[in-house]
Design an enzyme around this catalytic site. Structure first.
Site, mmCIF file in Angstrom:
data_model
loop_
_atom_site.group_PDB
_atom_site.id
_atom_site.type_symbol
_atom_site.label_atom_id
_atom_site.label_comp_id
_atom_site.label_asym_id
_atom_site.label_seq_id
_atom_site.Cartn_x
_atom_site.Cartn_y
_atom_site.Cartn_z
ATOM 1 N N ASP A 9 -0.159 4.967 1.068
ATOM 2 C CA ASP A 9 -0.763 5.932 1.923
ATOM 3 C C ASP A 9 -0.629 5.594 3.452
ATOM 4 O OD1 ASP A 9 -1.510 6.759 -0.612
ATOM 5 O OD2 ASP A 9 -2.739 8.290 0.399
ATOM 6 N N ASP A 37 0.790 -1.153 0.056
ATOM 7 C CA ASP A 37 0.002 -0.014 0.102
ATOM 8 C C ASP A 37 0.907 1.411 0.010
ATOM 9 O OD1 ASP A 37 -2.326 1.481 0.328
ATOM 10 O OD2 ASP A 37 -1.972 1.604 2.680
ATOM 11 N N MET A 75 -11.056 3.292 5.782
ATOM 12 C CA MET A 75 -9.933 2.483 6.146
ATOM 13 C C MET A 75 -10.184 1.780 7.217
ATOM 14 S SD MET A 75 -7.877 2.837 3.639
ATOM 15 C CE MET A 75 -9.312 2.807 2.604
#
Length: 211
Positions: A9, A7, A41
């Site tokens: 961020d 990932d 998230m």
């Protein structure tokens, strides 16, 4: 061939790129965007319920995206360069898989020596004004990351696939990888920590998990 999928961020960099785009538009827009990002998230709402909505209120300019690209570099995860170099030297192929924006992530990927970016394209007119995004790209919706990883596995036929990330959309990849590693340096999300097969706070601890 071994794939290690990162990932971006709050994993390879300390920021959430979309929220930094929102910050340019003032505190009210930033607060709305940040709340939507966190809810997605943490797995409280679907990614597709916030993805286009955030961009609609932000209306990012191409110049803003370039500034966020520099901000990714300014807030790079301290261990990232060394860890990725080490993994490449031991036969791993790194890929970035993100619900962020390709144009903003490109400078960071280049700095890290990661050739393949799987992220969302933003569209602009000749003056740099926002006109839309690639609505067909998998990471714009829940379940998008495992779907994209399945495509990558077909393309590369890796003997092992590992995913590392901080969010619920990353954790969705757990069933299609050999190891899912949660990352908590910047944001420790209880759902992700509970569901991870391993959970780390420094990228420097990743290579030991892959030996």
């Amino acid at each position: 061939m071994k794939l290690v999928i990162f990932d971006c961020d709050s994993t390879l960099s300390a920021i959430e790129g979309v929220d930094e785009l929102a910050r340019v538009r003032g505190p009210e827009v930033f607060e709305k965007s940040e709340a939507m990002t966190n809810a997605a998230m943490e797995g409280k709402i679907r990614v597709e319920d916030v993805f286009g909505a955030r961009l609609k209120i932000i209306q990012p300019h191409r110049d803003d995206v370039a500034k966020v690209g520099q901000l990714y570099l300014d807030t790079i995860e301290p261990d990232a360069v060394a860890v990725i170099a080490d993994l490449k030297n031991t036969g791993w192929t790194p890929i970035i898989l993100s619900g962020g924006f390709r144009q903003a992530i490109q400078p960071l990927a280049k700095h890290l020596g990661i050739e393949r970016i799987e992220a969302v394209d933003l569209f602009f007119d000749a003056a740099g004004n926002y006109t839309g995004f690639d609505e067909q790209f998998p990471t714009t919706r829940s379940g998008g990351k495992p779907a994209r990883i399945a495509d990558l596995k077909k393309a590369y036929a890796p003997v092992r696939t590992v995913m590392i990330g901080d969010g619920a959309s990353d954790l969705e990849a757990k069933p299609v990888v050999d190891l899912f590693v949660g990352f908590g340096r910047y944001l420790e999300r209880p759902k992700v920590k509970a569901g991870s097969q391993a959970f780390i706070y420094r990228l420097a601890d990743l290579p030991a998990l892959l030996t």
